[in-house]
Design an enzyme around this catalytic site. Structure first.
Site, PDB file in Angstrom:
ATOM      1  N   ASP A   7     -24.202  -1.889 -30.679  1.00  0.00           N
ATOM      2  CA  ASP A   7     -24.189  -1.001 -31.969  1.00  0.00           C
ATOM      3  C   ASP A   7     -23.743  -1.582 -33.086  1.00  0.00           C
ATOM      4  O   ASP A   7     -23.165  -2.698 -33.228  1.00  0.00           O
ATOM      5  CB  ASP A   7     -23.202   0.300 -31.589  1.00  0.00           C
ATOM      6  CG  ASP A   7     -23.250   1.192 -32.628  1.00  0.00           C
ATOM      7  OD1 ASP A   7     -24.260   1.682 -33.297  1.00  0.00           O
ATOM      8  OD2 ASP A   7     -22.217   2.088 -32.877  1.00  0.00           O
ATOM      9  N   SER A   8     -23.739  -1.087 -34.272  1.00  0.00           N
ATOM     10  CA  SER A   8     -23.184  -1.506 -35.557  1.00  0.00           C
ATOM     11  C   SER A   8     -21.647  -1.152 -35.396  1.00  0.00           C
ATOM     12  O   SER A   8     -21.131  -2.238 -36.079  1.00  0.00           O
ATOM     13  CB  SER A   8     -23.760  -0.600 -36.633  1.00  0.00           C
ATOM     14  OG  SER A   8     -23.169   0.729 -36.728  1.00  0.00           O
ATOM     15  N   GLY A  40     -26.568   2.654 -41.200  1.00  0.00           N
ATOM     16  CA  GLY A  40     -27.225   3.950 -41.914  1.00  0.00           C
ATOM     17  C   GLY A  40     -27.605   3.989 -43.393  1.00  0.00           C
ATOM     18  O   GLY A  40     -28.454   4.561 -43.888  1.00  0.00           O
ATOM     19  N   ASN A  71     -29.015   4.630 -32.596  1.00  0.00           N
ATOM     20  CA  ASN A  71     -30.242   5.098 -32.900  1.00  0.00           C
ATOM     21  C   ASN A  71     -31.002   4.480 -34.176  1.00  0.00           C
ATOM     22  O   ASN A  71     -32.258   4.336 -34.457  1.00  0.00           O
ATOM     23  CB  ASN A  71     -30.035   6.794 -33.456  1.00  0.00           C
ATOM     24  CG  ASN A  71     -29.753   7.515 -32.362  1.00  0.00           C
ATOM     25  OD1 ASN A  71     -30.356   8.269 -31.553  1.00  0.00           O
ATOM     26  ND2 ASN A  71     -28.222   7.377 -31.890  1.00  0.00           N
ATOM     27  N   THR A  72     -29.965   3.783 -35.114  1.00  0.00           N
ATOM     28  CA  THR A  72     -30.631   3.354 -36.378  1.00  0.00           C
ATOM     29  C   THR A  72     -31.401   1.960 -36.106  1.00  0.00           C
ATOM     30  O   THR A  72     -32.538   1.917 -36.272  1.00  0.00           O
ATOM     31  CB  THR A  72     -29.444   3.177 -37.345  1.00  0.00           C
ATOM     32  OG1 THR A  72     -28.684   4.412 -37.601  1.00  0.00           O
ATOM     33  CG2 THR A  72     -30.111   3.031 -38.966  1.00  0.00           C
ATOM     34  N   GLU A 150     -15.091   4.229 -38.009  1.00  0.00           N
ATOM     35  CA  GLU A 150     -14.595   2.768 -37.975  1.00  0.00           C
ATOM     36  C   GLU A 150     -13.424   2.617 -38.425  1.00  0.00           C
ATOM     37  O   GLU A 150     -12.873   1.506 -38.193  1.00  0.00           O
ATOM     38  CB  GLU A 150     -15.675   2.303 -38.942  1.00  0.00           C
ATOM     39  CG  GLU A 150     -17.036   2.024 -38.223  1.00  0.00           C
ATOM     40  CD  GLU A 150     -17.279   1.431 -37.139  1.00  0.00           C
ATOM     41  OE1 GLU A 150     -16.584   0.310 -36.724  1.00  0.00           O
ATOM     42  OE2 GLU A 150     -17.808   1.866 -35.958  1.00  0.00           O
ATOM     43  N   THR A 183     -24.852   7.329 -32.666  1.00  0.00           N
ATOM     44  CA  THR A 183     -23.990   7.414 -31.102  1.00  0.00           C
ATOM     45  C   THR A 183     -22.434   7.404 -31.876  1.00  0.00           C
ATOM     46  O   THR A 183     -21.628   7.503 -30.765  1.00  0.00           O
ATOM     47  CB  THR A 183     -24.159   6.188 -30.749  1.00  0.00           C
ATOM     48  OG1 THR A 183     -24.225   5.011 -31.633  1.00  0.00           O
ATOM     49  CG2 THR A 183     -25.725   5.983 -30.192  1.00  0.00           C
ATOM     50  N   HIS A 184     -22.185   7.396 -33.032  1.00  0.00           N
ATOM     51  CA  HIS A 184     -20.878   7.437 -33.462  1.00  0.00           C
ATOM     52  C   HIS A 184     -20.313   9.098 -33.475  1.00  0.00           C
ATOM     53  O   HIS A 184     -19.265   9.590 -33.502  1.00  0.00           O
ATOM     54  CB  HIS A 184     -20.734   7.199 -35.080  1.00  0.00           C
ATOM     55  CG  HIS A 184     -20.330   5.590 -35.158  1.00  0.00           C
ATOM     56  ND1 HIS A 184     -21.646   4.621 -35.204  1.00  0.00           N
ATOM     57  CD2 HIS A 184     -19.496   4.952 -35.482  1.00  0.00           C
ATOM     58  CE1 HIS A 184     -21.073   3.635 -35.245  1.00  0.00           C
ATOM     59  NE2 HIS A 184     -19.898   3.671 -35.644  1.00  0.00           N
TER      60      HIS A 184
HETATM   61  N1  DGL Z   1     -24.281   4.317 -34.325  1.00  0.00           N
HETATM   62  C1  DGL Z   1     -25.229   4.129 -34.995  1.00  0.00           C
HETATM   63  C2  DGL Z   1     -26.606   5.099 -34.871  1.00  0.00           C
HETATM   64  O1  DGL Z   1     -26.607   5.557 -33.797  1.00  0.00           O
HETATM   65  C3  DGL Z   1     -25.395   3.655 -36.756  1.00  0.00           C
HETATM   66  C4  DGL Z   1     -24.170   4.168 -37.412  1.00  0.00           C
HETATM   67  C5  DGL Z   1     -24.401   3.218 -39.036  1.00  0.00           C
HETATM   68  O2  DGL Z   1     -23.970   2.114 -38.650  1.00  0.00           O
HETATM   69  O3  DGL Z   1     -24.422   3.675 -39.861  1.00  0.00           O
HETATM   70  O4  DGL Z   1     -27.290   5.153 -35.690  1.00  0.00           O
END
Ligand code: DGL
Length: 259
Positions: A7-8, A40, A71-72, A150, A183-184
């Protein structure tokens, strides 16, 4: 061999938390691209490059599967990753289909919460076009939640005012189902629940993604062989800082309470 989760940032832990419930006898590698979070709010080209760089590192660690728990990143790069690597690559996308299927009650409308980039991408628009025949699906980007997460800020006193402001243009009592399409966001389920009517369903894609992972491993006869250990990486560097490791541990405890 380990199963990698990517993930990011720490959002991917929400998917890993679910996967560990159904696949306890595995060892995991969790890679957060903290040097580049948030995805995002960045361009498609930037995110693509970050994801490919991270996947390259992950592939060098001899893993048996990669879960793109973002997801991104999934919407930008999943096809390219699948073309590049031989191990199974499992993505996550906003759970719009189950949401539309369950929304047969009085309040039929569905609200998808995700990042700006996920909501802008063609993959999301195609998904909605395929499923949303009655035009009941709306969406809302919530970049502030990624930033709170974060910084390990989950206090409803800070989160709820942000949510109310971000959603001020919507009539929240119209929605029967809310999709957590980033996912956050499951980390804020308690606060999100409070701004919608009590009986609103709040769903996310982590169960579907984890089941898909199990299925892929089962098909290859590759389930098991580990002991539930997790090795953490931040943008290619192994995490050894005890304070950070304890924050990750706290996130799992938080998820145990919320789910
Ligand atoms: N957790 C990520 C998602 O599901 C991205 C959050 C981000 O880095 O903006 O999209």
């Amino acid at each position: 061999m380990k199963i990698a989760f990517f993930d990011s940032g720490i959002g991917g832990l929400t998917v890993l938390h679910q996967a560990r419930k159904i696949l306890p006898d595995e060892d995991y590698l969790f890679y957060a691209d903290t040097a580049h979070v948030p995805y995002g709010e960045k361009s498609k080209e930037e995110v693509r490059a970050f994801v490919l760089e991270a996947a390259d590192f992950i592939a060098s660690q001899s893993v048996k599967a990669l879960v793109v728990a973002c997801n991104t990143a999934t919407s930008i790069a999943i096809e390219e990753l699948r073309r590049t690597y031989a191990f199974p690559i499992i993505g996550i996308e906003p759970a719009v289909k189950p949401a539309v299927q369950v929304s047969t009650r009085k309040r039929r409308k569905v609200l998808v919460l995700a990042t700006e980039l996920t909501l802008k991408e063609a993959k999301f628009h195609h998904l909605v076009e395929r499923i949303d025949h009655d035009e009941i699906v709306d969406s809302l980007p919530l970049p502030g939640l990624v930033r709170f997460a974060e910084r390990f800020v989950f206090d409803p006193e800070q989160v709820i005012p942000y949510l109310k402001k971000a959603a001020s243009g919507l009539n929240l009592s119209e929605y029967g189902t809310v999709v957590l399409g980033c996912t956050h966001f499951p980390l804020f389920k308690d606060s999100i629940r409070q701004i919608f009517p009590e009986d609103t369903d709040i769903i996310d894609g982590s169960i579907g993604t984890s089941n898909h992972l199990r299925h892929q491993l089962a098909e290859r006869g590759e389930i098991g062989g580990g002991a539930g250990a997790i090795t953490f990486y931040r943008s290619g560097i192994a995490v050894a800082d005890p304070q950070l490791l304890s924050h990750y541990h706290d996130i799992f405890k938080r998820l145990d309470d919320l789910y």
